[in-house]
Write a protein that holds these residues in place. Structure first.
Motif, mmCIF file in Angstrom:
data_model
loop_
_atom_site.group_PDB
_atom_site.id
_atom_site.type_symbol
_atom_site.label_atom_id
_atom_site.label_comp_id
_atom_site.label_asym_id
_atom_site.label_seq_id
_atom_site.Cartn_x
_atom_site.Cartn_y
_atom_site.Cartn_z
ATOM 1 N N ARG A 49 51.205 38.291 45.769
ATOM 2 C CA ARG A 49 49.968 38.042 45.024
ATOM 3 C C ARG A 49 48.852 37.709 46.012
ATOM 4 N NH1 ARG A 49 49.969 38.895 39.291
ATOM 5 N NH2 ARG A 49 52.042 38.345 38.487
ATOM 6 N N PRO A 50 47.601 38.010 45.667
ATOM 7 C CA PRO A 50 46.496 37.696 46.586
ATOM 8 C C PRO A 50 46.380 36.192 46.830
ATOM 9 C CG PRO A 50 45.778 39.198 44.858
ATOM 10 C CD PRO A 50 47.134 38.707 44.458
ATOM 11 N N ASP A 53 37.503 28.473 46.718
ATOM 12 C CA ASP A 53 37.363 27.354 45.777
ATOM 13 C C ASP A 53 38.674 27.022 45.066
ATOM 14 O OD1 ASP A 53 37.695 29.461 44.049
ATOM 15 O OD2 ASP A 53 35.738 29.285 43.095
ATOM 16 N N GLY A 54 39.765 27.683 45.483
ATOM 17 C CA GLY A 54 41.072 27.352 44.922
ATOM 18 C C GLY A 54 41.460 28.141 43.692
ATOM 19 N N PHE A 108 37.045 43.129 44.475
ATOM 20 C CA PHE A 108 37.761 41.859 44.584
ATOM 21 C C PHE A 108 36.869 40.870 45.309
ATOM 22 C CE2 PHE A 108 38.871 44.233 48.387
ATOM 23 C CZ PHE A 108 38.910 43.295 49.408
ATOM 24 N N ALA A 109 37.150 39.592 45.138
ATOM 25 C CA ALA A 109 36.205 38.561 45.565
ATOM 26 C C ALA A 109 36.191 38.348 47.074
ATOM 27 C CB ALA A 109 36.510 37.246 44.848
ATOM 28 N N GLU A 110 37.353 38.052 47.661
ATOM 29 C CA GLU A 110 37.355 37.620 49.057
ATOM 30 C C GLU A 110 38.488 38.281 49.838
ATOM 31 O OE1 GLU A 110 37.719 33.392 48.931
ATOM 32 O OE2 GLU A 110 35.842 33.104 47.808
#
Length: 1010
Positions: free
Chosen positions: A192-193, A198-199, A229-231
């Motif tokens: 999983r990513p 920010d957790g 995707f975010a990061e």
């Protein structure tokens, strides 16, 4: 046979469709017979008797007469429905029993059913089969409802929009279901990513574009997607560690296959990923930072158009909303972006060429007056105005149409017609696609296909349908042309007549004429200094700013300049008008959407020239704040300033469009509002549409509503940090600050001018020994000082839109040496015990502007008490005269200037300040005898009260009023002309003499000594 003769009624089916109905009946009959045999075989293998009501044919025979009639209509109109029922005849009674043939079930029911189906899928093939069967079952219900509803072509939640919503929901549910299955299935292998900084967990963000993003899919539409995707990071917990880029790419590829791959069960949805950055040549998935950088640096106009409808539809919806919020400045400009129209025109030109090349005139989506043109009309307004009118930031075309009416951007009858015609075109599209579940918008050429469409749309026959279609497409094309067509195409005759003139002016601008030719052309246009004008134009044309413009920017400038020169030539002073308007053109060379605005709106261009020719101040304001060009689009309101209630409402709406925590955005909104409203006042002043008193009233109203909002903003910001101040013991807590803003001078006297600053005093009435109730508690006195500082900051802070007002706080008790904010009791004590006469004079022109209503009323009581106290007449007169002499010495004209015949409107003897001092003296002298003198803070009503009370002769009152209005009128015009306060004595000598004479009589000051 499984079905008896006449089971499917044909009374409502036109004769040309009887053959199709017969063929469909035979197919269904064969399918039911086969299904019965299968059911019997299954029962036989279990050595049990077959229960009659479990036989498929038995459940069909149980259908109601109404349902049989609907079935006949559906299978006559849709091969897709016939094939689906023949393949799975058991689905019809299921849909009937669950009521899905009449209305769509709750979305949650579909989600739960698909989740149950997917839970049983052990591999990808089973997962894909489950999704495809689920989609086909649900589409059968959607097609049934769409073909059986009535009336057609009316839109509404139960009509075409409902069908589009159901198909969109179905696509979203399939996307999210497949994604969740894939994430779980591949977690042991890929992991999983990693969590975000920010957790929070990371999932794939699936953005729906086009009609999926709008929630308005057609029956057989592609689904346009963008993956993100975010990061960046690496996966955790799997047999392999993958970078996030690799993980989400693999997941995205699997998701596409889950819907798009052709299997034995067919296809769920065609997936189109070409709208992602760089299209097929770009990465399948991008992280947020990469996407933001791409759109900021490389984003093209068509991508802005595409992103209008972007909406998170699967995966991490919250992160998707975060991504779109970061991209909003790319899609929606803060200014009115008329440059978007040219981009839409180019897209339409490309479509038209393709339509012509492929012979697609009968395409109801891309052809003239088709579906796409309705969308272009709406999206043109969204692209142009969405940054300012944030209500337009909608993905749904239906919602955006309603918003266009609410914002009065299109008349209600136009949006009603567009909505109705769009619903008709989309109904026709759905009927076309329902026939074979194929993506098509081209009208059929065969008689069966045409008769099917006529029946589906409840038309008598094909010619009736064509007539209705031509009518709808004609209306759509008319509205499309009104919004999208280039201005020069709107009037062919005028265009032909002006072509030669525009060509010549274009050559003049591009320096293609000789000096002699340029001189002749400019002289013909009415320029008095043609050589200087030609030099001025050449200077702009050769400037570095023009030389470094991007191609599209220069094309806009090149198209505008002939129109600008033509408009300038129509003014009464072309040389002056051009000199004043060119700095504005230079100011917007890097924001070429404004060039497009003027190019697209000839009326706005004419208004610009008119205002610049009349006032260098307005020209300067427009050059400094080009966003004000937006106001030129509405001449009806440009020359009609709003009253105070309308101003307050408009400002509230403007601020409501900006997030509360975006202070810079809020400040920009305040400043744009102020500049725009002052422009309205100045425009009405120039054309003489408003009398002088109204001009000052409007300028004062603008300041008042801004002060009210600024105080509200400051109160929220300071209380959020420090909590609320405590009141006096026993007082009820209130959401309203125990704080008041008092206006002095021109603000207090309702006489603001165009460049006036604000003379303010801040008061509070909280418990002097109390403190705030926040985590960072402050003494009340410190709290209100912070509040006052915040108010001043909001008023004076510089932003790209400039500052709101200059603020002068020197009239507070003890001036600059005193506290920024004082209690009302301390203010009253100071006024009674320590204030000088000039401070009481200032108090005459004061009034409460904003803040706590009760505190404002108490201030008025204190004001009356102070102004109404008895005074010794001679001592008062001497003090007033002494102050007037001091002001005259320091601020009036020099003796030399006087000998040259000039006069300072405000400060010279016989000027405005003499009249103001007379009024202030009269209030202080007579306040204890005549309380009515204490009611007003403005000079005009003080003079009227003096006259009405018999203390000032009517002729003197009239002369003072006329002089004061004359002076103020000249002062306003001087501000607009940037001419200063010095005027020729000859222009106002009669007024000057009368004011001096009245001053000498009242103040007993020898006129010669002045």
């Amino acid at each position: 046979m499984a079905l008896p003769e006449g089971f499917l009624p044909d009374a409502d089916i036109p004769a040309p469709l009887h053959e199709a109905l017969g063929e469909a009946t035979e197919r269904l009959d064969d399918a039911l017979c086969l299904a019965d045999r299968v059911a019997q075989a299954k029962r036989s293998s279990s050595e049990a008797d077959v229960d009659a009501d479990e036989m498929p044919s038995a459940t069909w025979l149980a259908l109601s007469n109404v349902r049989r009639a609907e079935l006949a209509r559906v299978v006559a109109l849709s091969d897709f429905a016939t094939e689906t029922l023949a393949r799975d005849p058991g689905w019809l009674p299921v849909l009937d029993a669950e009521g899905e043939l009449d209305e769509s079930p709750p979305r949650e029911a579909w989600e739960a059913e698909l989740a149950e189906r997917l839970e049983a899928a052990e591999d990808e093939a089973a997962m894909q089969a489950a999704i495809r069967r689920f989609r086909r079952l649900r589409m059968l219900g959607i097609v049934w409802r769409d073909l059986c509803r009535a009336p057609r072509g009316q839109g509404g939640e139960a009509g075409m929009w409902g069908t589009a919503r159901d198909v969109s929901s179905l696509a979203e549910i399939c996307l999210d279901g497949a994604l969740s299955w894939l994430e779980y299935h591949y977690a042991p292998r890929w992991g999983r990513p990693a969590l975000r900084a920010d957790g929070t967990p990371q999932r794939l963000v699936v953005l729906g574009m086009g009609k999926l993003g709008a929630g308005e899919l057609n029956l057989s539409s592609d689904i346009d997607l963008i993956f993100a995707f975010a990061e960046e990071g690496e996966t955790e917990g799997g047999r392999r560690t993958l970078s996030h880029q690799e993980y989400f790419t693999k997941l995205g590829q699997k998701l596409i296959g889950a819907l798009d791959a052709v299997t034995d069960e067919g296809m769920a949805f065609r997936v189109d990923m070409r709208l992602r950055p760089l299209g097929d040549g770009g990465p399948l998935v991008g992280n947020f930072a990469t996407l933001a950088s791409y759109y900021q640096d490389q984003g093209r106009e068509w991508e802005r158009y595409a992103m209008l409808k972007a909406r998170p539809v699967a995966g991490d919806l919250e992160a998707g909303a975060e991504l779109l919020a970061s991209l909003r400045p790319f899609v929606y400009r803060k200014y009115l972006d008329f440059g978007a129209i040219e981009s839409l025109r180019e897209m339409k030109r490309l479509i038209n060429r393709e339509v012509k090349r492929k012979g697609m005139a009968d395409n109801i989506k891309l052809g003239s007056g088709g579906i796409r043109e309705v969308e272009f009309v709406v999206q043109a307004f969204q692209l142009i105005r969405g940054g300012r009118d944030t209500e337009l930031q909608l993905t749904s075309l239906a919602a955006a149409l309603r918003c266009l009416t609410d914002l009065e951007l299109l008349p209600g009858e136009v949006t009603d017609a567009l909505r109705s015609d769009y619903a008709f075109l989309r109904d026709l599209e759905h009927a076309l696609q329902a026939q074979k579940d194929r993506q098509t918008q081209t009208l059929p050429e065969d008689s069966l296909g045409r008769e099917r469409l006529a029946l589906a749309l409840d038309m008598a026959d094909w010619p009736a349908l064509v007539a209705r279609l031509d009518e709808a497409r004609g209306r759509v094309r008319e509205h499309f042309d009104a919004v999208i067509a280039p201005p020069e195409e709107e009037d062919d005759e005028r265009n032909t007549a002006e072509d030669a003139s525009h060509e010549e002016l274009g050559a003049l601008w591009r320096e293609e004429l000789t000096l002699a030719e340029a001189r002749e052309t400019l002289t013909t246009l009415g320029f008095e200094t043609p050589e200087a004008t030609f030099k001025r134009l050449a200077g702009l044309h050769r400037s570095r700013a023009v030389a470094t413009m991007q191609r599209i920017g220069f094309e806009r400038l090149d198209a505008l300049m002939p129109l600008l020169l033509e408009a300038v030539s129509e003014s009464h002073a072309p040389d002056v008008a051009l000199e004043r308007v060119l700095p504005l053109i230079e100011a917007v060379l890097r924001r070429t959407a404004y060039l497009a605005l003027l190019r697209e709106n000839p009326d706005a261009l004419r208004q610009l020239i008119r205002l610049c020719a009349a006032s260098p101040w307005i020209a300067e304001q427009l050059a400094r704040h080009p966003v004000l060009l937006d106001e030129l689009l509405h001449p009806a309101t440009l020359y009609s300033p709003a009253d105070k209630d309308e101003l307050a409402d408009e400002l509230r709406q403007s601020l409501a469009r900006v997030p509360e925590d975006d202070e810079e955005g809020q400040l920009d909104a305040l400043r744009i509002f102020k500049h725009a409203q002052v422009l309205h006042v100045a425009a009405s002043d120039i054309v003489g549409a408003r009398p002088l008193m109204k001009v000052s009233d409007y300028l004062t109203f603008i300041a008042e509503v801004i002060l009210e909002q600024v105080l509200a903003m400051a109160w929220k910001q300071v209380t959020r940090k420090y909590g609320r101040p405590s009141g006096h013991p026993g007082e009820r807590e209130s959401d309203e600050a125990n704080f008041a803003i008092i206006g002095y001078g021109k603000l207090g006297g309702i006489e603001l001018g165009y460049g006036s600053d604000l003379d303010l005093v801040f008061l509070h009435d909280a418990d002097p020994k109390g403190a705030t109730d926040g985590a960072k508690a402050l003494d009340n006195a410190v709290f209100f000082t912070r509040l006052g500082q915040r108010v001043i900051h909001l008023l004076t802070a510089m932003t790209p839109s400039g500052a709101l007002y200059e603020v002068d706080m020197r009239l507070r008790p003890s001036g600059n040496a005193g506290l920024l904010v004082t209690t009302l009791d301390a203010f009253a004590d100071y006024q009674h015990q320590q204030a000088w006469t000039w401070e009481h004079q200032a108090l005459v022109r004061s009034r409460a502007i904003a803040g706590n209503a009760a505190l404002c009323e108490r201030f008025e009581v204190v004001r009356r008490e102070v102004l109404g106290q008895p005074r010794e007449p001679e001592k008062l007169r001497d003090s007033v005269v002494a102050m007037r002499r001091k002001m005259r010495t320091h601020l009036g004209s020099s003796d030399q200037a006087g000998r040259q015949g000039t006069f300072h409107l405000k400060q010279d003897p016989g000027g405005m300040v003499d009249i103001e001092f007379l009024c202030q003296y009269a209030v202080l002298r007579l306040g204890d005898e005549a309380p009515e003198m204490l009611a007003f803070s403005d000079n005009m009503r003080i003079l009227e009260t003096l006259e009405e009370s018999g203390r000032l002769p009517a002729d003197q009152a009239r002369e003072l009023r006329e002089a004061y209005l004359t002076y103020r009128g000249i002062s306003h015009r001087a501000s607009l002309a940037k001419a200063g306060s010095q005027v020729e004595i000859a222009d106002i000598d009669d007024h000057r003499r009368r004011v001096r004479a009245i001053w000498a009589q009242w103040m007993q000051e020898d006129d010669a000594s002045r």
